[in-house]
Design an enzyme around this catalytic site. Structure first.
Site: not given
Length: 389
Positions: A184-185
């Protein structure tokens, strides 16, 4: 008519470039501690403006290695924020340190430096600050406080690759910084993290810690207690290829944030949008988090979250207050109202779907769903049709 496809909360930005990089490792015989890791570390050091980068298996591993390498006194207190992912505090407990939470600045969600200075005691040995949601912490003030009191300064920059403060990249402000690359980064290595620092001795210790405490020169000679925190060549190759595209990814995420910002403008009586610009900093967009205004409370926010999910729209309460997590309450006796700014924000913030390739159609669908569900989930006293002007 079939229901529209769900919109995920997050997803990585992957292209043929990343797939080719990973495939090239599979064509080799080196799957760990090889040239891909070296390239990834060199790129990270360059992006963060530091001399050393050490790739590890997660952002948590990065922070743990930093805390361990600093050799902080057992039982010492570390001033940190209660508004973060729980790992930023867990790594202190790994080393028998005591987190000393101080409240946040509700305007930024970052740790309040005035409260940091007021909380320093003879037992304080370090400050651990977090770049919450990719917005840089008040690093100049924190650096000044740390230097004045001879404290270590640790940066949890897991959410902020590409950000900067006063023109200085995040990752170079503290004695060391930890980054995380979960999918998700901004960029991903699948699972992985990295330590950045200008301290050669600390970097050398972290390289040993990630590899079972081995001496960095010589085989099978273990000079300290260490861990299996290695980053594989497959993960490193993916990360290096992502770093090749970092500028493009960050620009795409900024464009997505601007689209949200504009589309949500009619709802600002009900919700607070994250600021698009900062006076002395460059933000790196990790998530797009809205804050529901009072009289909204947790139960109403959670009802909204449930309604959006029922419509196939990914969302999540970012972040729950760490000190109110069951484990922390049981261990330290924390109670509600200990950190009112943090608790107020934590009860009313909600992350919306956000990723580099999110489309304008998807954003419009999220905003339309908010128009539908905000009135029905609102506090009784606040239930009225929302403006669509």
């Amino acid at each position: 008519m079939s229901a529209p496809a769900p919109i995920p909360l997050s997803q990585p930005s992957l292209t043929a470039h990343e797939r080719e990089a990973v495939a090239s490792v599979m064509q080799s015989t080196r799957l760990s501690m090889g040239p891909a890791l070296e390239r990834f570390e060199e790129q990270m050091a360059e992006h963060c403006g530091v001399d050393h980068a050490v790739g590890v298996s997660s952002g948590t591993a990065a922070l743990h290695c930093i805390v361990r390498a600093l050799d902080l006194p057992e039982g010492g207190t570390v001033i940190t924020t209660p508004y973060s992912f729980v790992a930023s505090s867990n790594v202190l407990l790994f080393e028998d340190l005591v987190p000393r939470f101080v409240d946040i600045d509700p305007a930024t969600y970052n740790i309040d430096p005035a409260r940091v200075e007021a909380a320093i005691t003879p037992d304080t040995c370090a400050i651990l600050a977090v770049d919450v949601f990719g917005r840089p912490a008040p690093w100049p003030r924190l650096r000044k406080i740390a230097d004045a009191h001879d404290l270590a300064l640790i940066a949890d920059s897991c959410e902020a690759l590409g950000a900067s403060r006063c023109g200085t990249p995040v990752g170079s402000w503290g004695d060391a910084a930890g980054f995380g690359f979960y999918p998700n980064k901004q960029i991903t290595t699948g699972e992985g993290g990295c330590i950045t620092t200008n301290n050669a001795a600390l970097a050398e210790t972290c390289r040993s810690l990630r590899n079972q405490g081995r001496a960095t020169r010589g085989r099978m000679r273990h000079v300290r207690l260490g861990y299996n925190y290695r980053l594989s060549e497959l993960n490193a190759a993916l990360g290096a290829a992502q770093l090749d595209r970092l500028d493009a990814i960050l620009k795409a995420r900024t464009r997505a944030s601007t689209r949200y910002h504009d589309a949500l403008a009619p709802l600002t009586d009900t919700l607070r949008r994250p600021p698009q610009t900062l006076p002395d900093a460059e933000r790196s967009w990790f998530v797009y988090v809205i804050e529901l205004r009072p009289p909204w409370i947790r139960t109403h926010r959670d009802a909204l979250c449930d309604a959006l999910r029922a419509d196939g729209i990914g969302c999540a309460p970012y972040f729950p207050a760490i000190h109110l997590q069951p484990f922390y309450r049981e261990r330290f006796g924390f109670r509600e109202d200990a950190f009112p700014h943090c608790e107020s924000v934590a009860a009313r913030t909600l992350a919306l779907p956000f990723f580099a390739e999110i489309t304008e159609t998807q954003i419009c669908r999220v905003v339309d769903a908010l128009h539908t569900h905000l009135p029905t989930c609102a506090p009784e006293s606040n239930r009225m049709p929302l403006s669509t002007s």
